[in-house]
Structure formats: structure tokens, C-alpha cells
Design a protein around this motif. Structure first.
Motif, PDB file in Angstrom:
ATOM      1  N   ILE A   1       0.843  -1.193   0.000  1.00  7.94           N
ATOM      2  CA  ILE A   1       0.000   0.000   0.000  1.00  7.94           C
ATOM      3  C   ILE A   1       0.884   1.250   0.000  1.00  7.94           C
ATOM      4  O   ILE A   1       2.098   1.174   0.200  1.00  7.94           O
ATOM      5  CB  ILE A   1      -0.931   0.012   1.226  1.00  7.94           C
ATOM      6  N   ALA A   2       0.266   2.394  -0.221  1.00  8.62           N
ATOM      7  CA  ALA A   2       1.022   3.646  -0.311  1.00  8.62           C
ATOM      8  C   ALA A   2       1.601   4.017   1.055  1.00  8.62           C
ATOM      9  O   ALA A   2       1.014   3.744   2.100  1.00  8.62           O
ATOM     10  CB  ALA A   2       0.111   4.759  -0.816  1.00  8.62           C
ATOM     11  N   SER A   3       2.763   4.634   1.034  1.00 11.60           N
ATOM     12  CA  SER A   3       3.395   5.082   2.270  1.00 11.60           C
ATOM     13  C   SER A   3       3.062   6.554   2.503  1.00 11.60           C
ATOM     14  O   SER A   3       3.049   7.360   1.577  1.00 11.60           O
ATOM     15  CB  SER A   3       4.904   4.904   2.196  1.00 11.60           C
ATOM     16  N   VAL A   4       2.769   6.879   3.737  1.00 15.32           N
ATOM     17  CA  VAL A   4       2.427   8.255   4.100  1.00 15.32           C
ATOM     18  C   VAL A   4       3.616   8.962   4.738  1.00 15.32           C
ATOM     19  O   VAL A   4       3.860  10.136   4.493  1.00 15.32           O
ATOM     20  CB  VAL A   4       1.213   8.270   5.054  1.00 15.32           C
ATOM     21  N   ARG A   5       4.399   8.221   5.553  1.00 17.71           N
ATOM     22  CA  ARG A   5       5.520   8.842   6.252  1.00 17.71           C
ATOM     23  C   ARG A   5       6.763   7.960   6.142  1.00 17.71           C
ATOM     24  O   ARG A   5       6.817   6.890   6.725  1.00 17.71           O
ATOM     25  CB  ARG A   5       5.187   9.034   7.729  1.00 17.71           C
ATOM     26  N   LYS A   6       7.724   8.389   5.377  1.00 19.93           N
ATOM     27  CA  LYS A   6       9.025   7.747   5.289  1.00 19.93           C
ATOM     28  C   LYS A   6       8.919   6.223   5.145  1.00 19.93           C
ATOM     29  O   LYS A   6       9.349   5.461   6.003  1.00 19.93           O
ATOM     30  CB  LYS A   6       9.865   8.092   6.526  1.00 19.93           C
ATOM     31  N   ASP A   7       8.321   5.828   4.036  1.00 18.41           N
ATOM     32  CA  ASP A   7       8.205   4.418   3.690  1.00 18.41           C
ATOM     33  C   ASP A   7       7.423   3.607   4.724  1.00 18.41           C
ATOM     34  O   ASP A   7       7.657   2.413   4.905  1.00 18.41           O
ATOM     35  CB  ASP A   7       9.594   3.780   3.500  1.00 18.41           C
ATOM     36  N   ARG A   8       6.487   4.227   5.374  1.00 21.49           N
ATOM     37  CA  ARG A   8       5.630   3.481   6.291  1.00 21.49           C
ATOM     38  C   ARG A   8       4.261   4.139   6.358  1.00 21.49           C
ATOM     39  O   ARG A   8       4.089   5.313   6.026  1.00 21.49           O
ATOM     40  CB  ARG A   8       6.232   3.430   7.696  1.00 21.49           C
ATOM     41  N   SER A   9       3.284   3.369   6.811  1.00 24.83           N
ATOM     42  CA  SER A   9       1.942   3.860   7.088  1.00 24.83           C
ATOM     43  C   SER A   9       1.424   3.133   8.324  1.00 24.83           C
ATOM     44  O   SER A   9       1.974   2.101   8.737  1.00 24.83           O
ATOM     45  CB  SER A   9       1.002   3.619   5.897  1.00 24.83           C
ATOM     46  N   ASP A  10       0.374   3.651   8.913  1.00 27.08           N
ATOM     47  CA  ASP A  10      -0.324   3.002  10.018  1.00 27.08           C
ATOM     48  C   ASP A  10      -1.726   2.644   9.523  1.00 27.08           C
ATOM     49  O   ASP A  10      -2.703   3.340   9.821  1.00 27.08           O
ATOM     50  CB  ASP A  10      -0.409   3.933  11.231  1.00 27.08           C
ATOM     51  N   PRO A  11      -1.866   1.567   8.743  1.00 23.27           N
ATOM     52  CA  PRO A  11      -3.122   1.311   8.040  1.00 23.27           C
ATOM     53  C   PRO A  11      -4.130   0.505   8.862  1.00 23.27           C
ATOM     54  O   PRO A  11      -3.773  -0.287   9.733  1.00 23.27           O
ATOM     55  CB  PRO A  11      -2.662   0.504   6.825  1.00 23.27           C
ATOM     56  N   TYR A  12      -5.395   0.732   8.541  1.00 21.46           N
ATOM     57  CA  TYR A  12      -6.500  -0.104   9.013  1.00 21.46           C
ATOM     58  C   TYR A  12      -7.520  -0.196   7.883  1.00 21.46           C
ATOM     59  O   TYR A  12      -7.497   0.590   6.926  1.00 21.46           O
ATOM     60  CB  TYR A  12      -7.137   0.457  10.289  1.00 21.46           C
ATOM     61  N   VAL A  13      -8.410  -1.159   7.965  1.00 17.90           N
ATOM     62  CA  VAL A  13      -9.435  -1.376   6.939  1.00 17.90           C
ATOM     63  C   VAL A  13     -10.805  -1.111   7.545  1.00 17.90           C
ATOM     64  O   VAL A  13     -11.096  -1.546   8.667  1.00 17.90           O
ATOM     65  CB  VAL A  13      -9.380  -2.810   6.374  1.00 17.90           C
ATOM     66  N   LYS A  14     -11.629  -0.399   6.811  1.00 24.95           N
ATOM     67  CA  LYS A  14     -12.994  -0.097   7.240  1.00 24.95           C
ATOM     68  C   LYS A  14     -13.967  -0.639   6.198  1.00 24.95           C
ATOM     69  O   LYS A  14     -13.719  -0.552   4.992  1.00 24.95           O
ATOM     70  CB  LYS A  14     -13.173   1.404   7.409  1.00 24.95           C
ATOM     71  N   THR A  15     -15.080  -1.214   6.650  1.00 28.26           N
ATOM     72  CA  THR A  15     -16.077  -1.774   5.735  1.00 28.26           C
ATOM     73  C   THR A  15     -17.447  -1.174   6.003  1.00 28.26           C
ATOM     74  O   THR A  15     -17.778  -0.818   7.143  1.00 28.26           O
ATOM     75  CB  THR A  15     -16.167  -3.308   5.864  1.00 28.26           C
ATOM     76  N   TYR A  16     -18.234  -1.059   4.937  1.00 26.56           N
ATOM     77  CA  TYR A  16     -19.637  -0.674   5.014  1.00 26.56           C
ATOM     78  C   TYR A  16     -20.433  -1.608   4.114  1.00 26.56           C
ATOM     79  O   TYR A  16     -19.944  -2.022   3.053  1.00 26.56           O
ATOM     80  CB  TYR A  16     -19.861   0.763   4.527  1.00 26.56           C
ATOM     81  N   LEU A  17     -21.661  -1.894   4.510  1.00 29.41           N
ATOM     82  CA  LEU A  17     -22.601  -2.602   3.637  1.00 29.41           C
ATOM     83  C   LEU A  17     -23.556  -1.556   3.081  1.00 29.41           C
ATOM     84  O   LEU A  17     -24.572  -1.224   3.684  1.00 29.41           O
ATOM     85  CB  LEU A  17     -23.347  -3.693   4.407  1.00 29.41           C
ATOM     86  N   LEU A  18     -23.192  -1.010   1.942  1.00 34.21           N
ATOM     87  CA  LEU A  18     -23.903   0.127   1.359  1.00 34.21           C
ATOM     88  C   LEU A  18     -25.272  -0.282   0.825  1.00 34.21           C
ATOM     89  O   LEU A  18     -25.478  -1.426   0.466  1.00 34.21           O
ATOM     90  CB  LEU A  18     -23.046   0.720   0.237  1.00 34.21           C
ATOM     91  N   PRO A  19     -26.214   0.678   0.763  1.00 36.40           N
ATOM     92  CA  PRO A  19     -26.017   2.115   0.955  1.00 36.40           C
ATOM     93  C   PRO A  19     -26.037   2.584   2.409  1.00 36.40           C
ATOM     94  O   PRO A  19     -25.964   3.783   2.656  1.00 36.40           O
ATOM     95  CB  PRO A  19     -27.191   2.726   0.198  1.00 36.40           C
ATOM     96  N   ASP A  20     -26.136   1.686   3.358  1.00 35.20           N
ATOM     97  CA  ASP A  20     -26.133   2.103   4.756  1.00 35.20           C
ATOM     98  C   ASP A  20     -24.723   2.506   5.181  1.00 35.20           C
ATOM     99  O   ASP A  20     -23.804   1.698   5.129  1.00 35.20           O
ATOM    100  CB  ASP A  20     -26.641   0.953   5.635  1.00 35.20           C
ATOM    101  N   LYS A  21     -24.580   3.753   5.604  1.00 37.03           N
ATOM    102  CA  LYS A  21     -23.284   4.207   6.084  1.00 37.03           C
ATOM    103  C   LYS A  21     -23.379   4.692   7.515  1.00 37.03           C
ATOM    104  O   LYS A  21     -22.693   5.616   7.932  1.00 37.03           O
ATOM    105  CB  LYS A  21     -22.729   5.293   5.191  1.00 37.03           C
ATOM    106  N   SER A  22     -24.270   4.055   8.272  1.00 37.39           N
ATOM    107  CA  SER A  22     -24.429   4.397   9.677  1.00 37.39           C
ATOM    108  C   SER A  22     -23.398   3.641  10.507  1.00 37.39           C
ATOM    109  O   SER A  22     -22.649   2.812  10.006  1.00 37.39           O
ATOM    110  CB  SER A  22     -25.843   4.040  10.148  1.00 37.39           C
ATOM    111  N   ASN A  23     -23.403   3.910  11.813  1.00 37.18           N
ATOM    112  CA  ASN A  23     -22.479   3.218  12.703  1.00 37.18           C
ATOM    113  C   ASN A  23     -22.754   1.721  12.766  1.00 37.18           C
ATOM    114  O   ASN A  23     -21.841   0.935  13.039  1.00 37.18           O
ATOM    115  CB  ASN A  23     -22.555   3.821  14.107  1.00 37.18           C
TER     116      ASN A  23
END
Length: 443
Positions: free
Chosen positions: A170-192
Motif C-alpha cells: 500500500i502507499a506510504s504516508v511517512r518515510k516508507d511506512r503507514s499506520d493502516p486499518y481497513v474499514k467496511t460498510y454494507l452500502l447504501p447504509d453508512k451508519s455506525n
């Protein structure tokens, strides 16, 4: 033309064959399954979704009612980040976001297309899902890399299991590193209720998650849903950085595939909300009972029965679950005598109305000059505004010899109307797109 008092209809819940997914539907039942799926921008989401059973028609012509309670159960997943971080800092915007889903191109049994919009209007858009009203840290880094995930549907529990395995390069944000996480939604619902997140993995471009999310969703609703998986770089006390996303139209998913699949992450592009041609789907049944058809001179005049069963994947401007209802008119009569409406179903993107309108005073010849207009409305406080609707008629553009703007039915709407006329005293079922291009009519 007179109107009858209406009630709601009590029905049982049939569970038909699992994932009977077809690319094209026949016109006998006037079914149309355009993908009217959408998505919203990352922000603190506020509403929850309701899910309901699918009603089945009963033979009695009388309108019966039952107040139906929508229910939703969703298993909560652990959203804890590493080093005690429980949630990423997401910007809380006053302007919510929306999006329309794109299809996925085919890869290793997965029908997947990251470059084509799937709305009935037929316009083509490149990139992954189209974001509406969005603002934030998009485009800060060039999207690259891929994500591995799998989908399994549990028919007994009526749960969709989404397992996120890992990401690579994945793309790096700071000096060849990132702190990534994955988020999912079951659309079209984008509630909590729809939002689920993995843990944050620190200082890596190849994070491993091995987390499973569960969504409570009925089999019949899957074809109108889209799964969105997005990857983000976590920034404490600030806006997180978008690293890419993947979207899966569940109507096109190969459910025989349960093994992990890789998909390339896609950038997000912006779309004008005026480009939305559909606000969801409406499921209904209709029949016409000619005068004297039941014997003994009954009914005295012809009766038109419109059974509004449910809507699916309603797309509102602010996204998430909404309070909605449906109005009906039999044009050219647009007076209160003709107007009827369902109860308001609260906090749901797929509401069950289970409501039948009955209109009498018809002759068979009148049906070819009339139009049944059904519009879906969103209620916000004391105000209501229309989301879209359908018009059922012969689509000739004329009524009793005069040109009228409201005879603008689509091919699917005309097919349903003519099928009802040609099959008296029989229910005709259809699933139609809630379109936004209804021609204006004078009141």
C-alpha cells in the motif's frame, strides 16, 4: 372514481432459493434490478438500519393490515487499535456524503469491474466508487497496492461474513511506512451499525489483519447491496488519509467462491449528486378486478389493487437510515380524493410498507387512459421531500386525447401495467427502480 380505505396486509416470510442471481430479467413479471447502490464519505455516522421480512400476496381482494416492526441485529466487532487506540480520529462534517457503486471486473471467479457505473442511466465512470459531497484527505497519496478478503453467506443465521486477511504494497504516508486499518460498510447504509473496522497496524506497508466482520442481512436484500472496503492511514486527533478502496456488488458476486481473493485498491472520484438516476428499488404487486368478475354483480365497478410491499436500498442525500413513506395518485385525478399514502417507516434504508391501496369506479377502458403514480418520500422533522418514484401506465403521452407530461412510463413500468390489464384478477409482481426523472405535472 372512488377510493377505498386502505389497510396493511399480514403475511408470512418465505425464504426462496439462495442467491438466484441473473444478469437479465424477463418481462413477464416486469422485474427490473438496476443497481442503485451508493456510498457516503468518512464521517461520524448517526443512524441505524432496519431489516424486515418479505411479504407474500394473499388471494383475498380485501385490504388487511398489520403493523410491522422493523428489526435489525448486527454483531459488533472489536474496533480497538494497537497501543490502546480504540478508534481513528475521523473528521465530523456537517455535510454528509454519498456515493454510487460501480461494478467489479471478473477475476478468479469474482465478477468485478472497477471502471463502470451500474446505474440504469448507463453512464460510464472510471475509478472505484463515486463519492458525493465529499471532502477530506483524498488524493494526498497515490493509491496503490491490493487487499485480500473473502465473503461467505450463512443461510441459517442470515449473516454475511466478511474476512479481511491482509494488504500488500500500500502507499506510504511517512518515510516508507503507514499506520493502516481497513474499514467496511454494507452500502447504501453508512451508519455506525454498518461501519466495521480492523485494528490499526503500525509502521507497515503489508499489514496482516485476519479479522472477520458479520452483517445481519436477508437473502433477498443481497442483490441490492454493495460491500465497500477502504484502507486508511490512522492519524491521531486529525483527519485520516485515504489509501484506496474496493467495492463488491453482491448481486454480481460468485457465491460458490469462498476462498480468499486479491483485488487492487482503487482511487475515489467525485460525482455531482444531480447525476443520480435512481434512489433505490420498490417491490410491489398489482391486480385489476373487473366489475361483476366475482359473481353476483360484484364488484359493482372495476377495482385497482396496488400492494406496496417494500423498498430496498433507499438513497437519501445525507445517507444512512431514513424515515420514509409512499404516496399514490391515479392520474389524471391528482386531488385528495385520489391521494393515498402508507404509514411512515422509521430509520430504515429497506423499509417494509406492506400496504395496499384500492381504487374503484374503473372500467377496463379507463386503465389505458390512466396512470398510477407512486412517489417515495423522506420525512425529516415536520418537513418531507420526495426522493423519486414510478409511473405505471401505457406510456402513450396522451390521456383521453390530450397530451400530458405524466404519461412518461419507462419500458418496465409499461410492461407491468399492460400485464395487469391483460391478466384480470391476478396479482402481477414487479421490482422497479425509484427514478428521479419523473416529468413535472401541474397539480
Amino acid at each position: 372514481m372512488r377510493r377505498r380505505k386502505t389497510k396493511k396486509r399480514e403475511t408470512d416470510v418465505p425464504l426462496t432459493g439462495l442467491f438466484d442471481i441473473e444478469r437479465e430479467e424477463t418481462s413477464n413479471s416486469s422485474n427490473s434490478y438496476p443497481e442503485a447502490e451508493s456510498r457516503l464519505k468518512d464521517s461520524k455516522d448517526e443512524e441505524s438500519e432496519g431489516v424486515k421480512p418479505v411479504p407474500t400476496p394473499r388471494n383475498s381482494p380485501m385490504v388487511q393490515g398489520l403493523q410491522h416492526i422493523n428489526s435489525f441485529s448486527s454483531s459488533k466487532e472489536d474496533e480497538r487499535g494497537s497501543n490502546g487506540q480504540s478508534e481513528e480520529a475521523e473528521a465530523d462534517f456537517n455535510g454528509d456524503t454519498e456515493s454510487l457503486s460501480s461494478c467489479m471486473t471478473e477475476q478468479a471467479s469474482l465478477k468485478f469491474s472497477s471502471s463502470t457505473g451500474s446505474l440504469q442511466s448507463g453512464y460510464t465512470l472510471s475509478g472505484s466508487m463515486m463519492s458525493l459531497f465529499s471532502s477530506g484527505d483524498f488524493g494526498m497519496v497515490e493509491v496503490r497496492g491490493r487487499i485480500q478478503f473473502s465473503l461467505v453467506y450463512d443461510t441459517q443465521k442470515e449473516e454475511l461474513h466478511v474476512k479481511v486477511f491482509r494488504c500488500e504494497e500500500i502507499a506510504s504516508v511517512r518515510k516508507d511506512r503507514s499506520d493502516p486499518y481497513v474499514k467496511t460498510y454494507l452500502l447504501p447504509d453508512k451508519s455506525n451499525r454498518s461501519k466495521k473496522k480492523t485494528a490499526v497496524k503500525k509502521k507497515t506497508l503489508n499489514p496482516v489483519y485476519d479479522q472477520t466482520f458479520r452483517y445481519k442481512v436477508r437473502v433477498g436484500e443481497l442483490r441490492s447491496r454493495t460491500l465497500n472496503l477502504s484502507v486508511w492511514h490512522a492519524v491521531p486527533l486529525s483527519r485520516n488519509v485515504f489509501l484506496g478502496e474496493v467495492e463488491v456488488s453482491l448481486a454480481l458476486w460468485d457465491w460458490t467462491c469462498s476462498w480468499p481473493l486479491w483485488q487492487d485498491l482503487q482511487p475515489r472520484i467525485h460525482l455531482n449528486p444531480d447525476s443520480i438516476s435512481s434512489r433505490g428499488l420498490i417491490l410491489l404487486s398489482m391486480k385489476f378486478v373487473p366489475d361483476g368478475f366475482e359473481g353476483g354483480g360484484l364488484p359493482l365497478t372495476g377495482e385497482l389493487h396496488i400492494w406496496l410491499r417494500e423498498a430496498q436500498s433507499l438513497l437519501a442525500n445525507k445517507g444512512g437510515a431514513i424515515d420514509s413513506f409512499v404516496k399514490s395518485y391515479i392520474l389524471p385525478d391528482a386531488s385528495r380524493q385520489s391521494g393515498q399514502k402508507t404509514r411512515v417507516v422509521k430509520r430504515s434504508i429497506s423499509p417494509t410498507y406492506n400496504h395496499t391501496m384500492v381504487y374503484d369506479g374503473f372500467h377496463s377502458s379507463d386503465l389505458r387512459e390512466a396512470c398510477a403514480e407512486l412517489t417515495v418520500w423522506q420525512r425529516e422533522g415536520l418537513k418531507s421531500h420526495v426522493l423519486g418514484g414510478i409511473r405505471l401506465s401505457c406510456g402513450t403521452g396522451q390521456s383521453y386525447g390530450e397530451a400530458v407530461s405524466w404519461m412518461d412510463s419507462t419500458e418496465e413500468e409499461v410492461t407491468l401495467w399492460t400485464s395487469m390489464i391483460e391478466n384480470p384478477n391476478h396479482w402481477v409482481d414487479a421490482t422497479l427502480s425509484i427514478r428521479t426523472n419523473l416529468a413535472q405535472r401541474s397539480e
